[in-house]
Design a protein around this motif. Structure first.
Motif, PDB file in Angstrom:
ATOM      1  N   THR A 116       0.832  -1.208   0.000  1.00  0.00           N
ATOM      2  CA  THR A 116       0.000   0.000   0.000  1.00  0.00           C
ATOM      3  C   THR A 116       0.862   1.252   0.000  1.00  0.00           C
ATOM      4  O   THR A 116       0.662   2.169  -0.808  1.00  0.00           O
ATOM      5  N   GLN A 117       1.831   1.302   0.908  1.00  0.00           N
ATOM      6  CA  GLN A 117       2.733   2.472   0.955  1.00  0.00           C
ATOM      7  C   GLN A 117       3.586   2.556  -0.305  1.00  0.00           C
ATOM      8  O   GLN A 117       3.839   3.648  -0.823  1.00  0.00           O
ATOM      9  N   MET A 118       4.011   1.401  -0.774  1.00  0.00           N
ATOM     10  CA  MET A 118       4.819   1.362  -2.000  1.00  0.00           C
ATOM     11  C   MET A 118       4.078   2.038  -3.156  1.00  0.00           C
ATOM     12  O   MET A 118       4.628   2.895  -3.864  1.00  0.00           O
ATOM     13  N   ALA A 119       2.807   1.685  -3.343  1.00  0.00           N
ATOM     14  CA  ALA A 119       2.019   2.264  -4.434  1.00  0.00           C
ATOM     15  C   ALA A 119       1.724   3.739  -4.193  1.00  0.00           C
ATOM     16  O   ALA A 119       1.795   4.557  -5.121  1.00  0.00           O
ATOM     17  N   ALA A 120       1.412   4.095  -2.956  1.00  0.00           N
ATOM     18  CA  ALA A 120       1.043   5.481  -2.643  1.00  0.00           C
ATOM     19  C   ALA A 120       2.205   6.445  -2.888  1.00  0.00           C
ATOM     20  O   ALA A 120       2.031   7.508  -3.498  1.00  0.00           O
ATOM     21  N   TRP A 121       3.399   6.063  -2.415  1.00  0.00           N
ATOM     22  CA  TRP A 121       4.558   6.940  -2.614  1.00  0.00           C
ATOM     23  C   TRP A 121       4.946   7.004  -4.095  1.00  0.00           C
ATOM     24  O   TRP A 121       5.423   8.035  -4.577  1.00  0.00           O
ATOM     25  N   ALA A 122       4.738   5.905  -4.810  1.00  0.00           N
ATOM     26  CA  ALA A 122       5.044   5.899  -6.246  1.00  0.00           C
ATOM     27  C   ALA A 122       4.104   6.817  -7.016  1.00  0.00           C
ATOM     28  O   ALA A 122       4.499   7.440  -8.011  1.00  0.00           O
ATOM     29  N   VAL A 161       5.007   4.045 -12.737  1.00  0.00           N
ATOM     30  CA  VAL A 161       3.805   3.271 -13.065  1.00  0.00           C
ATOM     31  C   VAL A 161       4.028   1.802 -12.721  1.00  0.00           C
ATOM     32  O   VAL A 161       3.147   1.129 -12.156  1.00  0.00           O
ATOM     33  N   GLY A 162       5.226   1.303 -13.030  1.00  0.00           N
ATOM     34  CA  GLY A 162       5.552  -0.083 -12.705  1.00  0.00           C
ATOM     35  C   GLY A 162       5.550  -0.336 -11.208  1.00  0.00           C
ATOM     36  O   GLY A 162       5.070  -1.378 -10.737  1.00  0.00           O
ATOM     37  N   VAL A 163       6.083   0.611 -10.443  1.00  0.00           N
ATOM     38  CA  VAL A 163       6.109   0.471  -8.979  1.00  0.00           C
ATOM     39  C   VAL A 163       4.691   0.488  -8.418  1.00  0.00           C
ATOM     40  O   VAL A 163       4.360  -0.274  -7.504  1.00  0.00           O
ATOM     41  N   ILE A 164       3.849   1.354  -8.980  1.00  0.00           N
ATOM     42  CA  ILE A 164       2.442   1.408  -8.537  1.00  0.00           C
ATOM     43  C   ILE A 164       1.773   0.060  -8.776  1.00  0.00           C
ATOM     44  O   ILE A 164       1.110  -0.493  -7.886  1.00  0.00           O
ATOM     45  N   ALA A 165       1.975  -0.487  -9.976  1.00  0.00           N
ATOM     46  CA  ALA A 165       1.391  -1.793 -10.286  1.00  0.00           C
ATOM     47  C   ALA A 165       1.940  -2.870  -9.361  1.00  0.00           C
ATOM     48  O   ALA A 165       1.187  -3.727  -8.854  1.00  0.00           O
ATOM     49  N   ASP A 179       8.103  -7.299  -5.833  1.00  0.00           N
ATOM     50  CA  ASP A 179       8.903  -6.084  -5.622  1.00  0.00           C
ATOM     51  C   ASP A 179      10.268  -6.217  -6.294  1.00  0.00           C
ATOM     52  O   ASP A 179      10.735  -5.301  -6.975  1.00  0.00           O
ATOM     53  N   ALA A 180      10.898  -7.383  -6.117  1.00  0.00           N
ATOM     54  CA  ALA A 180      12.209  -7.610  -6.733  1.00  0.00           C
ATOM     55  C   ALA A 180      12.097  -7.654  -8.257  1.00  0.00           C
ATOM     56  O   ALA A 180      12.965  -7.142  -8.971  1.00  0.00           O
ATOM     57  N   VAL A 181      11.026  -8.276  -8.753  1.00  0.00           N
ATOM     58  CA  VAL A 181      10.822  -8.360 -10.202  1.00  0.00           C
ATOM     59  C   VAL A 181      10.679  -6.958 -10.802  1.00  0.00           C
ATOM     60  O   VAL A 181      11.284  -6.646 -11.842  1.00  0.00           O
ATOM     61  N   ILE A 182       9.882  -6.112 -10.150  1.00  0.00           N
ATOM     62  CA  ILE A 182       9.697  -4.739 -10.643  1.00  0.00           C
ATOM     63  C   ILE A 182      11.024  -3.982 -10.635  1.00  0.00           C
ATOM     64  O   ILE A 182      11.341  -3.237 -11.576  1.00  0.00           O
ATOM     65  N   SER A 183      11.822  -4.159  -9.594  1.00  0.00           N
ATOM     66  CA  SER A 183      13.115  -3.458  -9.518  1.00  0.00           C
ATOM     67  C   SER A 183      14.031  -3.890 -10.663  1.00  0.00           C
ATOM     68  O   SER A 183      14.730  -3.063 -11.264  1.00  0.00           O
ATOM     69  N   LEU A 184      14.016  -5.189 -11.000  1.00  0.00           N
ATOM     70  CA  LEU A 184      14.843  -5.671 -12.115  1.00  0.00           C
ATOM     71  C   LEU A 184      14.338  -5.139 -13.453  1.00  0.00           C
ATOM     72  O   LEU A 184      15.134  -4.827 -14.346  1.00  0.00           O
ATOM     73  N   LEU A 185      13.028  -5.007 -13.593  1.00  0.00           N
ATOM     74  CA  LEU A 185      12.463  -4.439 -14.821  1.00  0.00           C
ATOM     75  C   LEU A 185      12.847  -2.967 -14.965  1.00  0.00           C
ATOM     76  O   LEU A 185      13.116  -2.489 -16.077  1.00  0.00           O
ATOM     77  N   ILE A 186      12.872  -2.253 -13.842  1.00  0.00           N
ATOM     78  CA  ILE A 186      13.294  -0.839 -13.876  1.00  0.00           C
ATOM     79  C   ILE A 186      14.746  -0.747 -14.353  1.00  0.00           C
ATOM     80  O   ILE A 186      15.097   0.075 -15.209  1.00  0.00           O
ATOM     81  N   ALA A 187      15.607  -1.600 -13.804  1.00  0.00           N
ATOM     82  CA  ALA A 187      17.013  -1.606 -14.227  1.00  0.00           C
ATOM     83  C   ALA A 187      17.132  -1.958 -15.703  1.00  0.00           C
ATOM     84  O   ALA A 187      17.924  -1.359 -16.443  1.00  0.00           O
ATOM     85  N   ALA A 188      16.323  -2.936 -16.148  1.00  0.00           N
ATOM     86  CA  ALA A 188      16.360  -3.338 -17.552  1.00  0.00           C
ATOM     87  C   ALA A 188      15.904  -2.213 -18.464  1.00  0.00           C
ATOM     88  O   ALA A 188      16.393  -2.072 -19.597  1.00  0.00           O
ATOM     89  N   ALA A 189      14.962  -1.378 -17.997  1.00  0.00           N
ATOM     90  CA  ALA A 189      14.497  -0.242 -18.800  1.00  0.00           C
ATOM     91  C   ALA A 189      15.537   0.869 -18.839  1.00  0.00           C
ATOM     92  O   ALA A 189      15.666   1.586 -19.837  1.00  0.00           O
ATOM     93  N   MET A 190      16.297   1.031 -17.759  1.00  0.00           N
ATOM     94  CA  MET A 190      17.277   2.104 -17.668  1.00  0.00           C
ATOM     95  C   MET A 190      18.560   1.807 -18.448  1.00  0.00           C
ATOM     96  O   MET A 190      19.157   2.701 -19.045  1.00  0.00           O
TER      97      MET A 190
END
Length: 301
Positions: A116-122, A161-165, A179-190
């Motif tokens: 919940t906090q993860m999505a809200a802050w994102a 948007v990915g973190v919110i999802a 959470d770990a999967v989303i973080s790896l996707l962010i790195a892959a996008a960057m």
């Protein structure tokens, strides 16, 4: 003195405003990452940190690039955009490596995450990124440095948007590995963006001919001009993402100096460089020389 930068006061102001907004997003997401224990949000926060530094660097560089050239810096600070772009690319690659390492570690050993906090802050981060993009819109194509800053904020908005999802899915399923999967996707996008930015900056710093220009074709165009009998020391390179430079030694018959064709050759070649290619070459330096003169030159390129 020549001015070789398209940067304006409006661009600097927009960059400074965007940097202030991004620093606010950085502070908010940093708090959110600590409270939610979300690696994905921490990864996005690291991305925002790069955005913040990149925007300040872009604003600083944009300021220096408006300064006129001097006898010591004959092209002014036009190359700074490539240096700043290279620094930003290096930061992106380093943070991608850190996120990748932590992401794999969290996949192996997941930790509890507050979805919940993860999505809200994102969401707060996404709104800040959209506002920064709006501020920079209209100036983001001015040069490599500003384009890099705009792209960073754009990709960070997508990451948010990915973190919110991820936060929503984690909240609904209780599966912390999302959470770990989303973080790896962010790195892959960057990472590809960091590589491209590093490549673009490196091509400018290495004086590589712009990909829109075929040097062999340029050579043939010059050789087809009437009264031109030879050509050597042809160089084509970018000063920055906006300005292309060219220099060449053009050989003509000695008779051309008597019948006035030397000046005609110069005009024809300059016109050719400005009109016949996908990217206009406006800053050309030509040495018109008679046949046999090349033998007197010590340095060959």
């Amino acid at each position: 003195m020549h001015q070789h930068s398209p940067t304006t006061g409006s661009t600097r102001t927009r960059l400074i405003i965007a940097a202030a907004i991004t620093f606010g997003v950085l502070a908010a997401q940093l708090v959110g990452a600590v409270l939610s224990h979300s690696l994905a949000l921490a990864a996005d926060t690291g991305h925002v940190a790069i955005d913040s530094v990149g925007l300040l660097l872009a604003a600083f560089t944009a300021t220096l690039m408006t300064r006129p050239s001097t006898d010591a810096l004959t092209y002014g600070y036009a190359r700074l955009e490539a240096i700043a772009g290279g620094i930003q690319a290096g930061m992106i690659i380093i943070i991608c490596a850190v996120i990748g390492y932590e992401g794999i570690a969290h996949l192996i050993t997941p930790i509890p995450v507050d979805g919940t906090q993860m999505a809200a802050w994102a969401v707060a981060g996404l709104l800040g990124n959209l506002l920064s993009m709006l501020v920079m819109a209209g100036r983001h194509r001015d040069n490599l440095n500003i384009r890099a800053a705009f792209l960073e904020v754009t990709v960070d908005a997508i990451s948010s948007v990915g973190v919110i999802a991820g936060g929503i899915v984690t909240r609904l399923t209780g599966i912390n590995r999302f959470d770990a999967v989303i973080s790896l996707l962010i790195a892959a996008a960057m990472l590809p963006r960091g590589y491209k930015l590093l490549k673009d900056a490196g091509e400018i710093l290495l004086d590589r001919a712009p990909k829109e220009l075929n040097v062999a074709e340029i050579r043939q165009h010059i050789l087809r001009v009437d009264h031109v009998t030879g050509l050597h020391d042809l160089h084509v390179w970018p000063l920055n993402s906006h300005t292309v430079l060219l220099s060449a030694h053009i050989i003509i018959a000695k008779q051309c100096y008597k019948d006035g064709h030397a000046l005609e050759v110069l005009h024809q070649v300059e016109t050719c460089m400005k009109t016949h290619f996908p990217r206009k070459i406006e800053h050309c330096t030509f040495q018109i020389e008679p046949e046999g003169h090349a033998a007197h030159e010590l340095l060959k390129h």
